[in-house]
Design a protein around this motif. Structure first.
Motif, PDB file in Angstrom:
ATOM      1  N   SER A  81      33.999  47.501  28.077  1.00  0.00           N
ATOM      2  CA  SER A  81      35.053  47.516  29.089  1.00  0.00           C
ATOM      3  C   SER A  81      35.651  48.906  29.131  1.00  0.00           C
ATOM      4  N   THR A  85      39.827  52.566  36.576  1.00  0.00           N
ATOM      5  CA  THR A  85      38.979  52.019  37.634  1.00  0.00           C
ATOM      6  C   THR A  85      37.987  53.014  38.200  1.00  0.00           C
ATOM      7  N   SER A  86      38.160  54.282  37.934  1.00  0.00           N
ATOM      8  CA  SER A  86      37.257  55.269  38.533  1.00  0.00           C
ATOM      9  C   SER A  86      36.351  55.937  37.503  1.00  0.00           C
ATOM     10  N   ASP A  88      32.929  55.650  35.220  1.00  0.00           N
ATOM     11  CA  ASP A  88      31.663  54.923  35.098  1.00  0.00           C
ATOM     12  C   ASP A  88      31.007  55.281  33.768  1.00  0.00           C
ATOM     13  N   GLU A 113      29.337  49.008  39.060  1.00  0.00           N
ATOM     14  CA  GLU A 113      30.744  48.708  38.822  1.00  0.00           C
ATOM     15  C   GLU A 113      31.231  49.570  37.674  1.00  0.00           C
ATOM     16  N   SER A 115      33.921  49.207  35.809  1.00  0.00           N
ATOM     17  CA  SER A 115      34.823  48.619  34.833  1.00  0.00           C
ATOM     18  C   SER A 115      34.157  47.975  33.623  1.00  0.00           C
TER      19      SER A 115
END
Length: 185
Positions: A81, A85-86, A88, A113, A115
């Motif tokens: 995790s 949010t930005s 990768d 994704e 996250s």
């Protein structure tokens, strides 16, 4: 695995390949992982010794390396995790039998994704593996948590065994769970 120039040296053991990105070695191993363990870390400020992995991934951001050895053969579920949010961050698993180098990549996960990454692999008893947490680009760095589980019954698809592990009637690369995994085209 072939001695192309007939000098009795294969792949990264041959000095002709010393500058190949496939032969880059892992950076400093942060710590050892075990079944049931979890770690929290930050890749910011880290190095990026591995960029091109033999399992088809190119990851240019800073990375962290963890070792994993288990006494018995087991499935390993890696759950990464990302804090933010930005960012990768992706996962790669390297068979460390011959040291930690990008040409020994077993499997990798590169979802679109930012996250979370979920990756399942089968660990052989006594074999050292290196779990790489690596940024997709140079700007992909930051905080993360990684949990390691070794379930006796898989609830996730293991994408390389020809079995429907998660009971959704889809096998391996036909399962949506495997769309981001390097063994699936």
């Amino acid at each position: 695995g072939i001695d192309d120039d007939l000098d009795n040296l294969v792949d990264c053991s041959d000095s002709d390949c010393a500058t190949s990105p496939f032969c880059a070695a892992c950076g400093t191993t942060v710590s050892a992982l075990s079944c049931g363990s979890g770690v929290v870390g930050v890749t910011s400020g880290g190095t990026s010794p591995l960029t091109v992995y033999s399992c088809g991934m190119t990851l240019n951001g800073p990375d962290h390396s963890y070792s994993f050895v288990n006494a018995a053969q087991t499935f390993v579920v890696l759950d990464l995790s990302v804090f933010g949010t930005s960012i990768d961050l992706d996962l790669a698993v390297i068979d460390g039998s011959g040291g930690c180098s990008a040409d020994q990549c077993v499997i990798a996960a590169d979802s679109t994704e930012a996250s979370e990454e979920l990756l399942v692999f089968e660990a052989n008893a006594g074999t050292t593996y290196y779990v790489q947490i690596d940024g997709k680009t140079l700007s992909d760095h930051g905080g993360y948590s990684l949990n390691v589980n070794c379930p006796t019954q898989l609830q996730f698809e293991y994408c390389a065994n020809g079995i429907d592990d998660d009971g959704d009637l889809l096998v391996d690369c036909d399962d949506d769970d495997c769309g981001h995994v390097s063994v699936c085209p």
